[in-house]
Write an enzyme that holds these catalytic residues in place. Structure first.
Site, PDB file in Angstrom:
ATOM      1  N   ASP A  98       0.777  -1.492   0.010  1.00  0.00           N
ATOM      2  CA  ASP A  98      -0.073  -0.055  -0.537  1.00  0.00           C
ATOM      3  C   ASP A  98       1.091   1.427  -0.077  1.00  0.00           C
ATOM      4  O   ASP A  98       0.525   2.328  -0.591  1.00  0.00           O
ATOM      5  CB  ASP A  98      -0.933   0.058   0.867  1.00  0.00           C
ATOM      6  CG  ASP A  98      -0.406  -0.491   2.457  1.00  0.00           C
ATOM      7  OD1 ASP A  98       0.568  -0.343   2.770  1.00  0.00           O
ATOM      8  OD2 ASP A  98      -0.783  -0.614   3.617  1.00  0.00           O
ATOM      9  N   ASP A 101       6.982   3.592   3.189  1.00  0.00           N
ATOM     10  CA  ASP A 101       7.430   4.660   4.149  1.00  0.00           C
ATOM     11  C   ASP A 101       9.022   4.747   4.658  1.00  0.00           C
ATOM     12  O   ASP A 101       9.888   5.334   3.491  1.00  0.00           O
ATOM     13  CB  ASP A 101       6.064   4.597   5.144  1.00  0.00           C
ATOM     14  CG  ASP A 101       6.499   5.159   6.581  1.00  0.00           C
ATOM     15  OD1 ASP A 101       6.817   7.168   6.054  1.00  0.00           O
ATOM     16  OD2 ASP A 101       6.224   5.325   7.599  1.00  0.00           O
ATOM     17  N   LYS A 129       6.419   7.687   0.323  1.00  0.00           N
ATOM     18  CA  LYS A 129       6.311   8.205   1.142  1.00  0.00           C
ATOM     19  C   LYS A 129       7.852   8.834   1.327  1.00  0.00           C
ATOM     20  O   LYS A 129       8.700   8.469   1.966  1.00  0.00           O
ATOM     21  CB  LYS A 129       6.090   7.787   2.411  1.00  0.00           C
ATOM     22  CG  LYS A 129       5.356   9.337   3.374  1.00  0.00           C
ATOM     23  CD  LYS A 129       5.175   9.083   4.777  1.00  0.00           C
ATOM     24  CE  LYS A 129       4.234   8.757   4.799  1.00  0.00           C
ATOM     25  NZ  LYS A 129       3.059   8.217   6.146  1.00  0.00           N
ATOM     26  N   PHE A 150       0.070  11.529   7.776  1.00  0.00           N
ATOM     27  CA  PHE A 150      -0.192   9.990   7.831  1.00  0.00           C
ATOM     28  C   PHE A 150      -1.453   9.969   7.082  1.00  0.00           C
ATOM     29  O   PHE A 150      -2.601  10.368   7.246  1.00  0.00           O
ATOM     30  CB  PHE A 150      -0.617   9.722   9.196  1.00  0.00           C
ATOM     31  CG  PHE A 150      -0.784   7.975   9.656  1.00  0.00           C
ATOM     32  CD1 PHE A 150       0.647   7.103   9.893  1.00  0.00           C
ATOM     33  CD2 PHE A 150      -2.129   7.586   9.786  1.00  0.00           C
ATOM     34  CE1 PHE A 150       0.411   6.434  10.131  1.00  0.00           C
ATOM     35  CE2 PHE A 150      -2.064   6.274   9.389  1.00  0.00           C
ATOM     36  CZ  PHE A 150      -1.030   5.185  10.006  1.00  0.00           C
TER      37      PHE A 150
END
Ligand code: IMP
Ligand code: MG
Length: 177
Positions: A98, A101, A129, A150
């Site tokens: 998904d 990070d 990200k 977030f």
């Protein structure tokens, strides 16, 4: 819009168009290779379902489940809760996540699967990200870059909630502070 969402970052239409493009790219890159999509549960489930419906070459799928996160920050440790149910020796693996990070999860999984000697391993992620990257890892297929906030929806959760939102939204900080 959900009351806990500060603003919508990506709506359903934008996401659909981009996943269509990435699916087309993967279809071209893997023509005749029958890749195996390996989804990282649970966050991948909506993206993977949409992505695979945009892939036209023959392919198979499997899932892994890992936990590395508690709330909004990574614990740094990755635990395998469910492993693959088939042999991937000699297969072309596309890991589906998904969000990339810190990169700790995918870096760990890539090394973990490499030991089984697949023909190749590539990474497809819905979101990237880059601001928070710790591990030296890049996505081969990435739909969207997101800012250091977030985000929830489209499979992404905060403590298991909000996965069902049909868009990607920034969660209000007061929800997790
Ligand atoms: P990484 O190991 O830090 O790259 O973390 C990857 C996992 O952390 C993802 O699969 C998500 O489950 C979770 N995660 C990281 N950032 C977010 C976010 O902004 N919203 C929701 N989940 C996130
Ligand atoms: Mg999560």
């Amino acid at each position: 819009m959900h009351k806990d969402v500060e603003r919508i970052l990506l709506n359903k239409e934008e996401i659909d168009v981009k996943i269509g493009e990435i699916g087309k790219q993967i279809s071209e890159d893997y023509e005749g290779k029958s890749p195996i999509f390996v989804g990282v549960l649970k966050g991948c489930f909506i993206f993977m379902a949409d992505l695979m419906r945009n892939v036209t070459c023959d392919c198979t799928m499997d899932f892994m489940a890992v936990s590395s996160y508690d709330g909004t920050s990574s614990t740094g440790a990755v635990k395998i809760n469910k492993d693959l149910s088939q042999d991937v020796n000699g297969r072309h693996i596309i890991l589906v996540e998904d969000i990339l990070d810190s990169g700790i999860t995918l870096n760990y999984l890539k090394n973990y699967l490499m030991v089984r000697q697949p023909a190749s391993i590539k990474i497809a992620t819905l979101l990237d990200k880059p601001a928070r990257r710790q591990a030296d890892i890049v996505a081969d297929y990435s739909c969207f870059e997101v800012p250091d906030a977030f985000v929830v929806g489209y499979g992404l959760d905060y403590n298991e909630t909000y996965r069902n939102l049909p868009y990607i939204g920034i969660l209000k900080p007061e929800v997790y502070s």
